[in-house]
Design an enzyme around this catalytic site. Structure first.
Site, PDB file in Angstrom:
ATOM      1  N   CYS A 174       2.169  10.017   1.402  1.00 21.69           N
ATOM      2  CA  CYS A 174       2.185   9.041   2.488  1.00 21.69           C
ATOM      3  C   CYS A 174       3.631   8.602   2.659  1.00 21.69           C
ATOM      4  O   CYS A 174       4.410   8.666   1.713  1.00 21.69           O
ATOM      5  CB  CYS A 174       1.310   7.845   2.143  1.00 21.69           C
ATOM      6  SG  CYS A 174       1.084   6.729   3.552  1.00 21.69           S
TER       7      CYS A 174
ATOM      8  N   CYS B 236       4.684   5.452   3.792  1.00 18.11           N
ATOM      9  CA  CYS B 236       4.955   4.010   3.895  1.00 18.11           C
ATOM     10  C   CYS B 236       5.910   3.475   2.826  1.00 18.11           C
ATOM     11  O   CYS B 236       6.612   2.510   3.058  1.00 18.11           O
ATOM     12  CB  CYS B 236       3.660   3.203   3.939  1.00 18.11           C
ATOM     13  SG  CYS B 236       2.650   3.363   2.464  1.00 18.11           S
TER      14      CYS B 236
ATOM     15  N   CYS C 255       3.057   4.315   7.881  1.00 15.72           N
ATOM     16  CA  CYS C 255       2.718   5.566   7.202  1.00 15.72           C
ATOM     17  C   CYS C 255       3.134   6.805   7.982  1.00 15.72           C
ATOM     18  O   CYS C 255       2.807   7.926   7.602  1.00 15.72           O
ATOM     19  CB  CYS C 255       1.221   5.602   6.888  1.00 15.72           C
ATOM     20  SG  CYS C 255       0.684   4.179   5.893  1.00 15.72           S
TER      21      CYS C 255
ATOM     22  N   LYS D 116     -10.475   5.746   4.369  1.00 12.71           N
ATOM     23  CA  LYS D 116      -9.574   4.685   3.907  1.00 12.71           C
ATOM     24  C   LYS D 116      -9.567   3.581   4.956  1.00 12.71           C
ATOM     25  O   LYS D 116      -9.222   3.807   6.118  1.00 12.71           O
ATOM     26  CB  LYS D 116      -8.173   5.250   3.704  1.00 12.71           C
ATOM     27  CG  LYS D 116      -7.159   4.180   3.311  1.00 12.71           C
ATOM     28  CD  LYS D 116      -5.827   4.788   2.951  1.00 12.71           C
ATOM     29  CE  LYS D 116      -4.813   3.699   2.641  1.00 12.71           C
ATOM     30  NZ  LYS D 116      -3.509   4.256   2.281  1.00 12.71           N
TER      31      LYS D 116
ATOM     32  N   ARG E 242       1.181  -3.531  -1.957  1.00 16.14           N
ATOM     33  CA  ARG E 242       2.345  -3.471  -1.063  1.00 16.14           C
ATOM     34  C   ARG E 242       3.548  -4.168  -1.680  1.00 16.14           C
ATOM     35  O   ARG E 242       4.685  -3.817  -1.369  1.00 16.14           O
ATOM     36  CB  ARG E 242       1.972  -4.029   0.307  1.00 16.14           C
ATOM     37  CG  ARG E 242       0.984  -3.091   0.989  1.00 16.14           C
ATOM     38  CD  ARG E 242       0.541  -3.520   2.335  1.00 16.14           C
ATOM     39  NE  ARG E 242      -0.502  -2.624   2.820  1.00 16.14           N
ATOM     40  CZ  ARG E 242      -1.225  -2.833   3.910  1.00 16.14           C
ATOM     41  NH1 ARG E 242      -1.012  -3.914   4.633  1.00 16.14           N
ATOM     42  NH2 ARG E 242      -2.146  -1.971   4.264  1.00 16.14           N
TER      43      ARG E 242
ATOM     44  N   ARG F 142      -1.929  -1.808   9.968  1.00 14.20           N
ATOM     45  CA  ARG F 142      -2.318  -0.395   9.889  1.00 14.20           C
ATOM     46  C   ARG F 142      -3.649  -0.101  10.589  1.00 14.20           C
ATOM     47  O   ARG F 142      -4.240   0.954  10.387  1.00 14.20           O
ATOM     48  CB  ARG F 142      -2.435   0.031   8.417  1.00 14.20           C
ATOM     49  CG  ARG F 142      -1.192  -0.177   7.586  1.00 14.20           C
ATOM     50  CD  ARG F 142      -1.096   0.860   6.492  1.00 14.20           C
ATOM     51  NE  ARG F 142      -0.280   0.473   5.350  1.00 14.20           N
ATOM     52  CZ  ARG F 142       1.037   0.363   5.345  1.00 14.20           C
ATOM     53  NH1 ARG F 142       1.719   0.585   6.454  1.00 14.20           N
ATOM     54  NH2 ARG F 142       1.680   0.037   4.235  1.00 14.20           N
TER      55      ARG F 142
ATOM     56  N   GLU G 135     -15.201  11.073   9.170  1.00 14.53           N
ATOM     57  CA  GLU G 135     -13.877  11.330   8.579  1.00 14.53           C
ATOM     58  C   GLU G 135     -13.983  12.311   7.413  1.00 14.53           C
ATOM     59  O   GLU G 135     -13.156  13.211   7.255  1.00 14.53           O
ATOM     60  CB  GLU G 135     -13.248  10.020   8.082  1.00 14.53           C
ATOM     61  CG  GLU G 135     -12.672   9.142   9.186  1.00 14.53           C
ATOM     62  CD  GLU G 135     -11.297   9.625   9.655  1.00 14.53           C
ATOM     63  OE1 GLU G 135     -10.857  10.712   9.263  1.00 14.53           O
ATOM     64  OE2 GLU G 135     -10.658   8.892  10.436  1.00 14.53           O
TER      65      GLU G 135
ATOM     66  N   LYS H 147     -12.004   4.306  -0.064  1.00 10.49           N
ATOM     67  CA  LYS H 147     -11.051   3.286  -0.507  1.00 10.49           C
ATOM     68  C   LYS H 147     -11.057   2.118   0.466  1.00 10.49           C
ATOM     69  O   LYS H 147     -10.978   2.357   1.674  1.00 10.49           O
ATOM     70  CB  LYS H 147      -9.661   3.916  -0.548  1.00 10.49           C
ATOM     71  CG  LYS H 147      -8.555   2.955  -0.888  1.00 10.49           C
ATOM     72  CD  LYS H 147      -7.240   3.643  -0.787  1.00 10.49           C
ATOM     73  CE  LYS H 147      -6.153   2.603  -0.967  1.00 10.49           C
ATOM     74  NZ  LYS H 147      -4.851   3.085  -0.647  1.00 10.49           N
TER      75      LYS H 147
ATOM     76  N   SER I   3      -5.722  -2.500  -5.629  1.00 11.50           N
ATOM     77  CA  SER I   3      -4.911  -3.562  -6.228  1.00 11.50           C
ATOM     78  C   SER I   3      -5.538  -4.949  -6.100  1.00 11.50           C
ATOM     79  O   SER I   3      -5.535  -5.730  -7.053  1.00 11.50           O
ATOM     80  CB  SER I   3      -3.517  -3.544  -5.605  1.00 11.50           C
ATOM     81  OG  SER I   3      -3.588  -3.704  -4.199  1.00 11.50           O
TER      82      SER I   3
ATOM     83  N   TYR J 197      -6.431   0.655 -11.956  1.00  7.64           N
ATOM     84  CA  TYR J 197      -5.377   0.078 -12.787  1.00  7.64           C
ATOM     85  C   TYR J 197      -5.932  -0.352 -14.140  1.00  7.64           C
ATOM     86  O   TYR J 197      -5.171  -0.657 -15.052  1.00  7.64           O
ATOM     87  CB  TYR J 197      -4.725  -1.111 -12.051  1.00  7.64           C
ATOM     88  CG  TYR J 197      -4.215  -0.694 -10.688  1.00  7.64           C
ATOM     89  CD1 TYR J 197      -3.013   0.007 -10.569  1.00  7.64           C
ATOM     90  CD2 TYR J 197      -4.964  -0.929  -9.534  1.00  7.64           C
ATOM     91  CE1 TYR J 197      -2.570   0.448  -9.326  1.00  7.64           C
ATOM     92  CE2 TYR J 197      -4.527  -0.496  -8.293  1.00  7.64           C
ATOM     93  CZ  TYR J 197      -3.335   0.196  -8.194  1.00  7.64           C
ATOM     94  OH  TYR J 197      -2.906   0.646  -6.976  1.00  7.64           O
TER      95      TYR J 197
HETATM   96  C1  PBG Z   1      -0.260   4.197   0.888  1.00  6.15           C
HETATM   97  C2  PBG Z   1      -1.264   3.597  -0.019  1.00  6.15           C
HETATM   98  C3  PBG Z   1      -1.750   2.277  -0.073  1.00  6.15           C
HETATM   99  C4  PBG Z   1      -2.585   2.218  -1.197  1.00  6.15           C
HETATM  100  C5  PBG Z   1      -2.632   3.487  -1.743  1.00  6.15           C
HETATM  101  N1  PBG Z   1      -1.829   4.335  -0.993  1.00  6.15           N
HETATM  102  C6  PBG Z   1      -1.406   1.076   0.717  1.00  6.15           C
HETATM  103  C7  PBG Z   1      -1.698   0.976   2.140  1.00  6.15           C
HETATM  104  O1  PBG Z   1      -2.335   1.840   2.758  1.00  6.15           O
HETATM  105  O2  PBG Z   1      -1.220  -0.007   2.694  1.00  6.15           O
HETATM  106  C8  PBG Z   1      -3.292   0.987  -1.695  1.00  6.15           C
HETATM  107  C9  PBG Z   1      -3.677   1.021  -3.136  1.00  6.15           C
HETATM  108  C10 PBG Z   1      -4.014  -0.299  -3.712  1.00  6.15           C
HETATM  109  O3  PBG Z   1      -4.104  -1.341  -3.035  1.00  6.15           O
HETATM  110  O4  PBG Z   1      -4.191  -0.327  -4.935  1.00  6.15           O
HETATM  111  N2  PBG Z   1      -0.610   4.359   2.202  1.00  6.15           N
END
Ligand code: PBG
Length: 324
Positions: free
Chosen positions: A120, A122, A130, A195, A205, A217, A233, A248, A274, A313
């Site tokens: 990605c 970003c 992204c 996602k 982030r 996004r 998707e 996700k 996260s 994590y």
């Molecule tokens: C990159 C990406 C993101 C996450 C994983 N890959 C952030 C986003 O899309 O803003 C989030 C993972 C997490 O929150 O643990 N695009």
């Protein structure tokens, strides 16, 4: 017959019986451990909203990966945070880019560990989106060759699995073709297929320094209200050549995990993101919940919903507990 006829409690009377009738079993081999890699040496910078998670320089990321492997966790997924960002995210496909260096170092140190590369832009763009911006919008088709370059560059560095997380249309097909044409036809793709545009990515982030500088996004990630669209998707990504798919976030989307599980017979991953991690950690720090118990309950529920693999994590903490 005396009332009640059925007594489900009979099978809950002791731990051995409970273990015998348990439907979902969690193991360290279910986990994929995310690592955030930065330039420098000896860097171990805490992520404030994610206690226990750090930005690590390459040699410390290797140590963390070693621990994962020693605990029976078979895989890590790498996020690179470059020193220099630009409009197209060109550091993402630099031969000596941060994620490429980390892939090489980890594969050298622990050849059997499966190293996944999150693909990605970003973390690499100065605007934090992204893909490339054209007329104020993320341009889908101009982003595809850049993602493909990044994927090929990660495969050249030794990545075992390519995991595109950008949500551009057609990126799985483009990346598959790019990998095949570069001699990487045996490198699998784990697609972040469903996602969502989620508030639960907030702490990530900060960790990845990837918050968008303007807008959000929602123009490319999915609307949290949709589930039929998630199936679409996933179908599209499988048609384009994805080997595994991902939902996700995980916890607010257990129904999506279940729906994908029922419809498609491919390995399914879920990302325990996260913000989900931060909530458990924060409540535990206040003494409001029991960290270990809630962690295992969360991970078990994601498996029960139908995920085969969990990006989390908690991977090392959970593996330690499960190994006794
Ligand atoms: C990159 C990406 C993101 C996450 C994983 N890959 C952030 C986003 O899309 O803003 C989030 C993972 C997490 O929150 O643990 N695009």
């Amino acid at each position: 017959m005396s009332f009640p006829t059925h007594r489900p409690r009979r099978l809950r009377r002791n731990e051995t019986l409970r273990r015998m009738v348990r439907e979902t079993v969690l193991q360290p081999s279910d986990f994929i451990y995310p690592l955030f890699v930065v330039e420098g040496r000896g860097v171990k910078k805490p992520v404030s909203a994610m206690p226990g998670v750090f930005n690590l320089s390459v040699e410390l990321a290797v140590e963390e990966a070693r621990q994962a492997w020693a605990l029976g966790v078979p895989s890590v997924i790498l996020f690179g945070i470059p020193d220099h960002k630009d409009a197209t995210g060109s550091a993402a496909w630099a031969k000596d880019g941060i994620v490429q260096k980390a892939i090489r170092a980890i594969k050298d140190a622990i050849p059997e560990l499966q190293v996944m590369a999150d693909v990605c832009l970003c973390e690499y763009t100065d605007h934090g989106h992204c893909g490339v911006i054209v007329d104020g919008e993320v341009h889908n088709d101009q982003t595809l060759p850049l993602l493909t370059q990044m994927a090929v560059s990660c495969a050249q560095a030794g990545a075992d699995v390519i995991a595109p997380s950008d949500m551009m249309d057609g990126r799985i097909g483009a990346i598959r073709k790019g990998l095949d044409e570069s001699g990487f036809s045996s490198v699998p793709i784990l697609s972040y297929a469903a996602k969502y545009a989620s508030g639960f990515y907030g702490p990530f982030r900060e960790a990845a320094q990837s918050a968008p500088r303007f807008g959000d996004r929602r123009g490319y990630q999915m609307d949290p209200a949709n589930v039929r669209e998630a199936l679409k998707e996933v179908q599209l990504d499988l048609d384009e050549g994805a080997d595994m798919v991902m939902v996700k976030p995980a916890l607010s989307y257990l129904d999506v995990i279940r729906a994908v599980r029922e419809r498609f017979d491919v390995p399914l991953a879920a990302y325990n993101v996260s913000g989900e991690y931060a909530m458990v950690r924060a409540a535990a720090q206040h003494g409001w919940i029991d960290y270990e118990r809630v962690m295992l309950e969360v991970l078990t529920s994601i498996r029960r919903a139908g995920a085969d693999l969990i990006l989390t994590y908690h991977a090392l903490d959970a593996a330690r507990l499960l190994n006794g």
